[in-house]
Scaffold this active site. Structure first.
Site, PDB file in Angstrom:
ATOM      1  N   GLU A   1       7.040  -1.224   0.947  1.00  0.00           N
ATOM      2  CA  GLU A   1       6.461  -0.959  -0.161  1.00  0.00           C
ATOM      3  C   GLU A   1       6.917   0.285  -1.121  1.00  0.00           C
ATOM      4  O   GLU A   1       6.406   0.965  -1.787  1.00  0.00           O
ATOM      5  CB  GLU A   1       4.874  -0.919  -0.232  1.00  0.00           C
ATOM      6  CG  GLU A   1       4.406  -2.335   0.456  1.00  0.00           C
ATOM      7  CD  GLU A   1       2.796  -2.390   0.284  1.00  0.00           C
ATOM      8  OE1 GLU A   1       2.247  -1.823  -0.406  1.00  0.00           O
ATOM      9  OE2 GLU A   1       2.422  -3.246   1.215  1.00  0.00           O
ATOM     10  N   GLY A   2       8.162   0.484  -0.953  1.00  0.00           N
ATOM     11  CA  GLY A   2       9.038   1.578  -1.421  1.00  0.00           C
ATOM     12  C   GLY A   2       9.279   2.438  -0.381  1.00  0.00           C
ATOM     13  O   GLY A   2       8.462   3.085   0.227  1.00  0.00           O
TER      14      GLY A   2
ATOM     15  N   GLY B   1      -0.416  -0.537  -3.727  1.00  0.00           N
ATOM     16  CA  GLY B   1       0.035  -1.060  -2.605  1.00  0.00           C
ATOM     17  C   GLY B   1       0.326   0.662  -1.544  1.00  0.00           C
ATOM     18  O   GLY B   1      -0.150   0.601  -0.578  1.00  0.00           O
TER      19      GLY B   1
ATOM     20  N   GLY C   1      19.505  -9.416  -1.216  1.00  0.00           N
ATOM     21  CA  GLY C   1      20.446  -8.489  -1.909  1.00  0.00           C
ATOM     22  C   GLY C   1      19.626  -7.651  -3.099  1.00  0.00           C
ATOM     23  O   GLY C   1      20.198  -6.915  -3.834  1.00  0.00           O
TER      24      GLY C   1
END
Ligand code: COS
Length: 379
Positions: free
Chosen positions: A363-364, A242, A129
């Protein structure tokens, strides 16, 4: 301004290329097809001293820079994106927070064996979530005597099934929002740490990704990383670095698509001529090469900012955004250029197309990259 790579950077690129030709290329297709973790090659990467490239030698690293590390991820990913990603998660997501926020004792105990390649590391932030909304995490860490007890679940945790240590983020005080998250060092084998189902992915299939569960998992006080409440900042700073790694991975994938496309354009004959003599193909190749070179400049610039001690959050986000979207767009073009054969399993461009997509997500996401970039410009 000097755009030339140094001798050290050229040597490391040549070294990784040779390594890939010898060990990575021959098993890349099987690694993908069988979703088989390339354990022998990861061991060999450790022997080369490539599992702690940008960290000091006193902590088992190679004492090199972030640009060298980015070049290694690029070259490995050009051969096998799953191998490049395994090294990226280990180096950027597990080693960095220990290096930047660990105590001397934590560095000796965990960073040293990670950088020496004696074990792999993982990073557990995402939850079912709480993906982009990382602060919505529900895994808790409750203070209990001289330690903490962790309960909850994480998902999409890469390297988890093979990690010797996982950097885990959990809520120590829900009422404080992002300031209520803390980071913990959780060694493999800790009672209550359960590595769940291995997820069957569309791409980077040789990299292992799993659920991670915590059931009354007791962690000693000394495994708190940074101060209590510092976890969100640690996670965000770790992801900044990252994102340079993922940009480098995307760059390697896109470069491989171009290499395959150039080769095929010279070999494939239609209407009595190699297809590379047709303008439609020439323009595809030109667009690919231009996008890839722009990705390389953004990626190397972000790594250079890191190495110079300059801010690199926005630069890393720009590099990841552009390089990952380039990888998706240009692997798509590479399949188009190959025609029917590009759609068949066993053709490298088919694998590259599947491997590219995730670089826009993990990583986004690209949407988060745009938030980070605009946030930096509008604040
Ligand atoms: N470096 C240092 N600190 C940072 C930071 C960074 N890059 N980004 C945010 N912070 C700090 C902020 O300065 C702020 O601190 P203060 O409250 O002291 O000012 C705090 O963190 C909260 O920042 P913000 O309000 O921007 O947080 P949001 O909850 O709005 O989150 C996004 C913003 C969406 C950008 C963030 O949640 C994010 O990056 N999500 C994606 C997570 C991700 O990449 N997941 C993939 C996991 S690995 S596969």
């Amino acid at each position: 301004m000097d755009f030339n790579l140094t001798e050290e950077h050229r040597l490391i690129r040549a070294g990784v290329r040779e390594f890939c030709e010898k060990y990575v290329d021959p098993i890349a297709e099987m690694t993908d097809d069988e979703a088989k973790f390339p354990a022998d090659n990861i061991r060999k990467l450790a022997e080369q001293d490539w599992l702690g490239i940008p960290y000091p030698q006193q902590y088992g690293g190679a004492g090199s820079d972030y640009l060298s590390y980015a070049i290694v991820v690029e070259e490995l990913s050009r051969a096998c994106a799953a191998t490049g990603f395994t090294l990226e998660v280990h180096t950027s997501l597990a080693c960095f927070p220990l290096f930047r926020f660990g105590t001397e004792e934590q560095k000796q105990k965990y960073l040293l064996p990670l950088c020496k390649g004696e074990m792999l590391g993982a990073f557990a932030l995402t939850e079912p979530g709480a993906g982009t909304d990382a602060a919505a995490a529900t895994t808790t860490a409750v203070k209990d005597g001289d330690g903490y007890v962790l309960n909850g679940s994480k998902i999409f945790i890469s390297n988890a099934p093979v990690a010797g240590v996982i950097v885990v983020f959990a809520m120590t005080d829900r009422s404080k929002g992002t300031k209520g998250i803390s980071a913990f060092i959780v060694p493999a084998g800790t009672p209550g740490l359960i590595i769940g189902k291995h997820l069957n992915k569309m791409g980077i299939r040789g990299a292992l990704t799993a659920e991670v569960l915590f059931k009354d998992c007791r962690i000693p006080q000394e495994n708190l990383l940074g101060g209590e409440g510092q976890g969100f900042k640690i996670a965000m700073m770790t992801l900044d670095g990252g994102r340079i790694g993922i940009a480098a991975q995307a760059l390697g994938i896109a470069q491989a698509a171009l290499d395959e496309s150039v080769r095929y354009s010279k070999e494939r004959v239609q209407f009595g001529k190699p297809i590379g003599t047709f303008q439609a193909i020439q323009w595809m190749i030109a667009n690919m090469a231009t996008d890839i070179e722009a990705s390389r400049l953004l990626t190397y610039h972000a790594a250079w900012c890191y190495d110079q001690g300059l801010p690199y959050s926005k630069e890393a986000a720009m590099a990841k955004l552009f390089a990952s979207e380039t990888a998706s767009r240009q692997t798509d073009r590479a399949i188009q250029l190959h025609g029917g054969i590009g759609y068949i399993k066993g053709t490298k461009v088919e694998r590259l197309y599947r491997d590219a997509k995730i670089t826009e997500i993990y990583e986004g996401t690209s949407e988060v990259m745009r938030m980070v970039i605009s946030g930096n410009l509008l604040r």
